[in-house]
Structure formats: C-alpha cells, structure tokens
Enzyme design. Structure first.
Site, PDB file in Angstrom:
ATOM      1  N   ASP A   2      21.988 -42.899  34.113  1.00 49.54           N
ATOM      2  CA  ASP A   2      21.610 -42.178  32.905  1.00 49.54           C
ATOM      3  C   ASP A   2      20.088 -42.070  32.914  1.00 49.54           C
ATOM      4  OD1 ASP A   2      22.110 -41.102  30.160  1.00 49.54           O
ATOM      5  OD2 ASP A   2      20.878 -42.829  29.608  1.00 49.54           O
ATOM      6  N   GLU A  86      24.023 -37.629  35.513  1.00 48.62           N
ATOM      7  CA  GLU A  86      24.255 -36.604  34.500  1.00 48.62           C
ATOM      8  C   GLU A  86      23.715 -35.261  34.995  1.00 48.62           C
ATOM      9  OE1 GLU A  86      23.777 -38.466  30.156  1.00 48.62           O
ATOM     10  OE2 GLU A  86      21.996 -38.601  31.403  1.00 48.62           O
ATOM     11  N   CYS A 137      32.314 -44.863  23.506  1.00 47.06           N
ATOM     12  CA  CYS A 137      32.246 -46.279  23.848  1.00 47.06           C
ATOM     13  C   CYS A 137      32.742 -46.447  25.273  1.00 47.06           C
ATOM     14  CB  CYS A 137      33.105 -47.093  22.887  1.00 47.06           C
ATOM     15  SG  CYS A 137      33.133 -48.845  23.287  1.00 47.06           S
ATOM     16  N   CYS A 140      36.296 -48.725  25.063  1.00 51.00           N
ATOM     17  CA  CYS A 140      37.591 -48.220  24.582  1.00 51.00           C
ATOM     18  C   CYS A 140      37.677 -46.700  24.527  1.00 51.00           C
ATOM     19  CB  CYS A 140      37.888 -48.789  23.199  1.00 51.00           C
ATOM     20  SG  CYS A 140      36.722 -48.281  21.917  1.00 51.00           S
ATOM     21  N   CYS A 155      30.297 -50.702  18.965  1.00 53.44           N
ATOM     22  CA  CYS A 155      31.613 -50.109  18.725  1.00 53.44           C
ATOM     23  C   CYS A 155      32.353 -50.920  17.667  1.00 53.44           C
ATOM     24  CB  CYS A 155      32.423 -50.062  20.019  1.00 53.44           C
ATOM     25  SG  CYS A 155      34.040 -49.304  19.803  1.00 53.44           S
ATOM     26  N   CYS A 158      36.237 -51.937  19.333  1.00 56.76           N
ATOM     27  CA  CYS A 158      36.445 -52.998  20.338  1.00 56.76           C
ATOM     28  C   CYS A 158      35.345 -54.055  20.330  1.00 56.76           C
ATOM     29  CB  CYS A 158      36.578 -52.390  21.731  1.00 56.76           C
ATOM     30  SG  CYS A 158      35.084 -51.614  22.358  1.00 56.76           S
ATOM     31  N   ASP A 165      21.666 -46.559  26.624  1.00 60.93           N
ATOM     32  CA  ASP A 165      21.566 -45.945  27.947  1.00 60.93           C
ATOM     33  C   ASP A 165      22.514 -46.583  28.954  1.00 60.93           C
ATOM     34  OD1 ASP A 165      19.615 -44.210  26.996  1.00 60.93           O
ATOM     35  OD2 ASP A 165      17.977 -45.536  27.569  1.00 60.93           O
TER      36      ASP A 165
END
Length: 174
Positions: A2, A86, A137, A140, A155, A158, A165
């Site tokens: 990332d 990306e 996330c 999950c 999250c 979870c 990042d």
C-alpha cells in the site's frame, strides 16, 4: 503493498518504509536558485551559469528519488516471491490537493521499477484494484467507513485493530 504519502510503503507484514521527500527537502535550495535565475538578464553569461546551477539542483532531487526507488524495490523483490501493488490513478491524484506530495513520492516511477525488478527476478507481480482496500477489514471483510484523517483501523465486528495502511496492504495481498 500500500503506497502512501506519510509512509512511502506499507507492507502486509506490518513493515513501513518512510518517505524521504527529496523535493520537499530541497525546496529552499531550489527556490534560492530560481530567484537567482529570475534576477539575471536574459542572454547573459551569468544567467546561463545560474540556470546550470538550478538544473543541477533539480537533477540531484531526481537522482535521490531514483536511488531510493531502486533500493526499496530491490529490497522488496528480494524478500517476497509474490508482489501485489495498488493500481492507483496517479494522474488523477496528481491533480488534487496533495499533488506536490504525490509527485514528490513518485509512485508511478516506483511501481514501474518494482515491476521491472520483479520480472527480472522471476517474481509474480500483480496490480490490484484499490477500491475499498482501506475501508474493508482484513480480518472479516466488513466495510468500516473512516475518513483519511483516521490512521487506525478498528473493526467493531471482529475486533481487529491495526494501522490503516497495513490493513489496506493485507487487503491488497488478499
């Protein structure tokens, strides 16, 4: 991987590579050299000398950035067999509010160098659609909306708590 502005690269294993910001560090010298050129008379020998000094300053910024990209890409290619990055619309990002920082980071040049080094080292290289990578996330798959100012991913479903990042890098890897 990332890519970002505050940290140049965040890897899915939690490793960060700091952004050296070569243009930002050289701005004072570049500004002084540019003002010197502006004060010289057109066509004069002193102006040509001032232009040569300004050109060398810009070349140094370019060389520092290129050296950083090559060293970082080499380190990543040596560590990993499969590399996913990306596939950002860098031209679009370079026309927005953070244009100077996007240009200073040089993501397009870095991904090109990384792809070339991965190919020559027989590593797998993938470009991944960046949509939702920092909002989902990594544990999950739940979408957790957050603004750019929020740097920690939490999250509620979870309970995963990690850097934004790193979460995005894990989603890119997945």
């Amino acid at each position: 991987i990332d890519v970002g502005i505050t940290t140049f690269v965040a890897l899915s294993d939690g490793t960060f590579v700091d952004n050296p910001r070569p243009y930002e560090n050289a701005q004072r010298r570049l500004g002084t050299a540019q003002r010197t050129v502006a004060r010289r008379h057109r066509g004069s020998k002193r102006r040509r000398k001032a232009i040569a000094i300004l050109r060398r300053q810009h070349d140094q910024v370019h060389r520092v950035r290129l050296d950083f990209h090559h060293k970082t890409a080499r380190g990543i290619v040596q560590r990993f067999d499969s590399i996913a990055v990306e596939d950002l619309n860098i031209k679009g990002l370079a026309q927005m509010r953070l244009a100077k920082q996007v240009h200073d980071a040089g993501w397009a040049q870095f991904t090109g160098i990384l792809e070339s080094k991965a190919e020559s080292a027989a590593r797998e290289f993938f470009r991944v659609d960046p949509r939702g990578t920092s909002q989902e996330c990594s544990g999950c798959g739940e979408t957790v909306w957050k603004s750019l100012a929020v740097r920690i991913h939490e999250c509620p479903r979870c309970g995963v708590v990690e850097d934004r990042d790193v979460n995005a890098a894990k989603n890119v890897q997945r």
